[in-house]
Structures are given as C-alpha cells and as structure tokens.
Design an enzyme around this catalytic site. Structure first.
Site: not given
Length: 246
Positions: A228-229
């Site tokens: 998610e990053g």
C-alpha cells in the site's frame, strides 16, 4: 504501468498485460483492474475496470512463496486478450488513477490497524514470558533492561492506536485523509517491526524459535512497510502535504 485496455468499435475493451503481487488472486470473485486507455495522457490516461474471475483471458499465475503473511494468497495475473464489455468500465474513462489513490487511503489505514494488532500481540507474548522466565532468582520483567523495552512498546502502541482511530474517523466522514493515513501507516509499521524485534530479544533464544510465534509476527509485519505504498513513498506523500499546507 504497462497493461493496456484498447477500446473497440462496439464499445468493449480488449486488455493485454499482467499484474504482480495481487492479494486473493485465485480466490476473489471479482478484480478491479487498472489499465492504460490513452498512453499519451500519463496518469490521466489510466482507467479502472471491474473484471469477473471467470472472464476468458484472465489467467492466475503461480502463487508467491512469501517470507510472511503466508495465509494470504498472493499471485500474479495475466490478461491474454481479455475482452470486457463496455459496462465493465468503473466510473469515467481516465479516472482510474484518482480512484486508486482514494482507495490507497483506506488501504493504508488498514495496514496501520494490522501493524497495531501485530505489535499488541508481540508485546503480550513478551510481557507474559518476562513474568514467567526467571534469572538470578527473579522474573526477568524485574530487570530494567526488559521493563524499559515493555515501556517503549506500550508508549508506541498507544500512539499507534490514537493515530489509527484519528485517520479512520476522518476517513469515515468522507473527507480526504491522505496525509493522516500515510502518517498512521508509517508510524505503526515502523514501530511494530521494532516492537517485534524487542519481543524476540526479551525471549532470547526462544524468540528465535517458531514455537513462540514472535518471529512470525516480525515476518508478517515487514510487509506492512512495503504494501500500500512503501514507507519511503509515504514520506514523499507526507512531505508534499506538509509543504502544501498554508
């Protein structure tokens, strides 16, 4: 992004390309697929599609053999001239990147929640062990070298919970929460890793054994610093938001 969705004269799309590290691939009934519909527009040329798992041309690749989160199925996907009807397009053409970024806010809050839970579990194992394990005639919890580690764990877990619920509450209002979500994930994932390492240290040799689970918690949480990053990207998001504030 290399996956392409080419619009046909009848309004349908033909998708070619592949995706890596897809959670629940092979299990999910539907997939949200991002693909380039206009290569000349950069991020504004990305569109999102809803794809049924039984669509011809959708191929689930081999499962990834991961160091952690092993109960979560992760595969690659290949799109071999996959034909989608016109109504498979989600929202507007060219808005896929915007939808993805909005979705990431929620995903990052979820990652913060996972890391917080992992940290709480690691601390509980370490606390119980330190109260039972004795050295020099007393529980090792009585030694400052151990109790200070537990104190730090408690402090960071409380901070992680506060930031997590703050970000979730803002998200629940429908407002954009990109900065707060990134901060919550960065704080939780980073300190959960350290908490797991400290828990292993408190258990000593037993912490290195699979019997006591803390080594698994460490392996599981490492993904939260990547998915998610990455934590590096989160600092870019947070830094940009700070500099844009007036």
């Amino acid at each position: 992004m290399r996956t392409r969705a080419k619009k046909q004269t009848d309004g349908s799309y033909v998708v070619k390309g592949s995706k890596a590290w897809i959670t629940n691939a092979g299990i999910a009934d539907y997939y949200v697929v991002m693909a380039i519909t206009d290569p000349d527009k950069g991020a504004k040329g990305i569109s999102a599609f809803l794809v049924d798992a039984g669509t011809p041309g959708l191929i689930v690749d081999k499962e990834e053999d991961k160091m952690g989160m092993r109960s979560s199925d992760t595969h690659g996907l290949t799109f071999d001239d996959m034909k989608l009807p016109a109504d498979a397009l989600l929202g507007e053409e060219g808005k896929g990147f915007v939808y993805a970024m909005e979705g990431l806010d929620g995903g990052r809050i979820s990652c913060a929640a996972i890391s917080t839970g992992i940290a709480e579990h690691a601390m509980q194992i370490a606390k119980e062990y330190s109260l039972q394990r004795t050295a020099f005639g007393k529980p090792i919890a009585k030694f400052q070298g151990v109790s200070f580690k537990l104190a730090n764990m408690s402090m960071y877990i409380d901070a992680m919970n506060l930031m997590l619920y703050d970000a979730a509450a803002l998200k629940a209002t429908g407002a954009r929460c990109s900065k707060l979500a990134a901060e919550a994930k960065l704080l939780a994932s980073t300190h959960a890793t350290q908490i797991c390492l400290d828990a292993i240290q408190i258990l000593g040799g037993n912490g290195y054994s699979k019997e006591y689970n803390v080594e698994r918690l460490l392996r599981d949480n490492k993904l939260m610093e990547i998915g998610e990053g990455t934590n590096e990207i989160l600092r870019v998001v947070i830094g940009s938001a700070v500099l844009a504030e007036k």
